[in-house]
Design an enzyme around this catalytic site. Structure first.
Site, PDB file in Angstrom:
ATOM      1  N   ARG A  36     -14.166   4.274 137.276  1.00 39.23           N
ATOM      2  CA  ARG A  36     -14.312   3.315 138.370  1.00 39.23           C
ATOM      3  C   ARG A  36     -14.681   1.939 137.814  1.00 39.23           C
ATOM      4  O   ARG A  36     -15.527   1.835 136.912  1.00 39.23           O
ATOM      5  CB  ARG A  36     -15.374   3.800 139.373  1.00 39.23           C
ATOM      6  CG  ARG A  36     -14.968   5.107 140.016  1.00 39.23           C
ATOM      7  CD  ARG A  36     -15.723   5.448 141.271  1.00 39.23           C
ATOM      8  NE  ARG A  36     -15.368   6.821 141.658  1.00 39.23           N
ATOM      9  CZ  ARG A  36     -14.247   7.174 142.297  1.00 39.23           C
ATOM     10  NH1 ARG A  36     -13.375   6.245 142.649  1.00 39.23           N
ATOM     11  NH2 ARG A  36     -13.995   8.441 142.581  1.00 39.23           N
ATOM     12  N   ASP A  37     -14.014   0.923 138.366  1.00 37.52           N
ATOM     13  CA  ASP A  37     -14.284  -0.451 137.937  1.00 37.52           C
ATOM     14  C   ASP A  37     -15.717  -0.831 138.318  1.00 37.52           C
ATOM     15  O   ASP A  37     -16.181  -0.558 139.430  1.00 37.52           O
ATOM     16  CB  ASP A  37     -13.279  -1.415 138.580  1.00 37.52           C
ATOM     17  CG  ASP A  37     -13.238  -2.750 137.880  1.00 37.52           C
ATOM     18  OD1 ASP A  37     -12.225  -3.035 137.203  1.00 37.52           O
ATOM     19  OD2 ASP A  37     -14.231  -3.513 137.995  1.00 37.52           O
ATOM     20  N   GLU A 103      -9.517 -10.023 131.300  1.00 42.75           N
ATOM     21  CA  GLU A 103     -10.811 -10.127 130.618  1.00 42.75           C
ATOM     22  C   GLU A 103     -10.898  -9.242 129.382  1.00 42.75           C
ATOM     23  O   GLU A 103     -11.577  -9.590 128.421  1.00 42.75           O
ATOM     24  CB  GLU A 103     -11.937  -9.705 131.578  1.00 42.75           C
ATOM     25  CG  GLU A 103     -12.082 -10.570 132.811  1.00 42.75           C
ATOM     26  CD  GLU A 103     -13.050  -9.964 133.821  1.00 42.75           C
ATOM     27  OE1 GLU A 103     -13.698  -8.942 133.506  1.00 42.75           O
ATOM     28  OE2 GLU A 103     -13.140 -10.504 134.938  1.00 42.75           O
ATOM     29  N   HIS A 108      -4.430  -2.089 130.107  1.00 40.42           N
ATOM     30  CA  HIS A 108      -4.985  -1.215 131.140  1.00 40.42           C
ATOM     31  C   HIS A 108      -4.290  -1.445 132.462  1.00 40.42           C
ATOM     32  O   HIS A 108      -3.675  -2.504 132.680  1.00 40.42           O
ATOM     33  CB  HIS A 108      -6.492  -1.437 131.289  1.00 40.42           C
ATOM     34  CG  HIS A 108      -6.886  -2.862 131.529  1.00 40.42           C
ATOM     35  ND1 HIS A 108      -7.002  -3.772 130.503  1.00 40.42           N
ATOM     36  CD2 HIS A 108      -7.172  -3.536 132.665  1.00 40.42           C
ATOM     37  CE1 HIS A 108      -7.361  -4.949 131.008  1.00 40.42           C
ATOM     38  NE2 HIS A 108      -7.454  -4.825 132.326  1.00 40.42           N
ATOM     39  N   MET A 109      -4.412  -0.486 133.345  1.00 42.20           N
ATOM     40  CA  MET A 109      -3.799  -0.555 134.669  1.00 42.20           C
ATOM     41  C   MET A 109      -4.892  -0.385 135.715  1.00 42.20           C
ATOM     42  O   MET A 109      -5.705   0.540 135.631  1.00 42.20           O
ATOM     43  CB  MET A 109      -2.753   0.560 134.797  1.00 42.20           C
ATOM     44  CG  MET A 109      -1.937   0.527 136.070  1.00 42.20           C
ATOM     45  SD  MET A 109      -0.673   1.829 136.065  1.00 42.20           S
ATOM     46  CE  MET A 109       0.540   1.153 134.932  1.00 42.20           C
TER      47      MET A 109
HETATM   48  P1  AMP Z   1      -8.837  -7.390 133.496  1.00 45.23           P
HETATM   49  O1  AMP Z   1      -9.349  -8.602 134.226  1.00 45.23           O
HETATM   50  O2  AMP Z   1      -7.433  -7.003 133.915  1.00 45.23           O
HETATM   51  O3  AMP Z   1      -9.005  -7.501 132.012  1.00 45.23           O
HETATM   52  O4  AMP Z   1      -9.701  -6.182 133.997  1.00 45.23           O
HETATM   53  C1  AMP Z   1     -10.869  -5.778 133.367  1.00 45.23           C
HETATM   54  C2  AMP Z   1     -11.669  -5.003 134.377  1.00 45.23           C
HETATM   55  O5  AMP Z   1     -12.645  -4.242 133.696  1.00 45.23           O
HETATM   56  C3  AMP Z   1     -12.390  -5.855 135.420  1.00 45.23           C
HETATM   57  O6  AMP Z   1     -11.945  -5.495 136.721  1.00 45.23           O
HETATM   58  C4  AMP Z   1     -13.862  -5.513 135.194  1.00 45.23           C
HETATM   59  O7  AMP Z   1     -14.602  -5.459 136.407  1.00 45.23           O
HETATM   60  C5  AMP Z   1     -13.767  -4.160 134.532  1.00 45.23           C
HETATM   61  N1  AMP Z   1     -14.899  -3.805 133.699  1.00 45.23           N
HETATM   62  C6  AMP Z   1     -15.505  -4.571 132.762  1.00 45.23           C
HETATM   63  N2  AMP Z   1     -16.515  -3.895 132.173  1.00 45.23           N
HETATM   64  C7  AMP Z   1     -16.526  -2.677 132.752  1.00 45.23           C
HETATM   65  C8  AMP Z   1     -17.346  -1.509 132.594  1.00 45.23           C
HETATM   66  N3  AMP Z   1     -18.346  -1.469 131.690  1.00 45.23           N
HETATM   67  N4  AMP Z   1     -17.096  -0.422 133.363  1.00 45.23           N
HETATM   68  C9  AMP Z   1     -16.093  -0.460 134.273  1.00 45.23           C
HETATM   69  N5  AMP Z   1     -15.279  -1.518 134.468  1.00 45.23           N
HETATM   70  C10 AMP Z   1     -15.502  -2.613 133.720  1.00 45.23           C
END
Ligand code: AMP
Length: 121
Positions: A36-37, A103, A108-109
């Protein structure tokens, strides 16, 4: 998947894969894990990642990645069904680079659903 030159072994998803930081896992198999995000953008927001050292994003894929990259869609739809999203629908998102707001440099998806999502995730 072969190792990717320049892969950042300290990115947050690499650390989740090594269990150095906790995650709320909802799925895992020999190729992928999903959790889960931490900052959900929808009522259900799951991140699906390949194990190993994938490219940072889809721009780094080549023909040799087609098998596992294709299987990500199969696994994502399986997880969506497991989460009860199949009937209402869901969105799969893969970000690449700064204009997409990416980020974490580990391909990832995002699996998003559980409510009307609007025109863009
Ligand atoms: P992106 O912006 O596509 O790189 O997505 C990265 C995602 O990872 C974001 O939606 C963040 O909220 C999520 N994220 C970052 N750190 C964590 C974590 N420790 N556990 C779960 N999700 C995370």
């Amino acid at each position: 998947m072969s190792e990717t030159p320049g892969y950042d072994r300290d990115n947050v998803f690499a650390r989740i894969l090594r269990d150095e930081i906790p995650s709320d896992r909802v799925y895992e198999d020999g190729e992928f894990i999903a959790f889960r995000d931490i900052n959900p953008a929808a009522p259900t927001h799951i991140v699906l990642i390949p194990r190993g050292e994938p490219p940072a994003g889809p721009a780094g894929l080549d023909d040799g990645d087609a098998g596992w990259a294709g299987r990500m869609f199969v696994v994502a739809s399986r997880i969506a069904a497991q989460e009860g999203l199949a009937e209402g629908g869901y969105r799969l998102v893969v970000n690449n680079g700064p204009d997409a707001g990416q980020e974490v440099p580990h391909l990832h998806m995002h699996i998003l659903g559980g409510a009307g999502l609007g025109p863009i995730a």
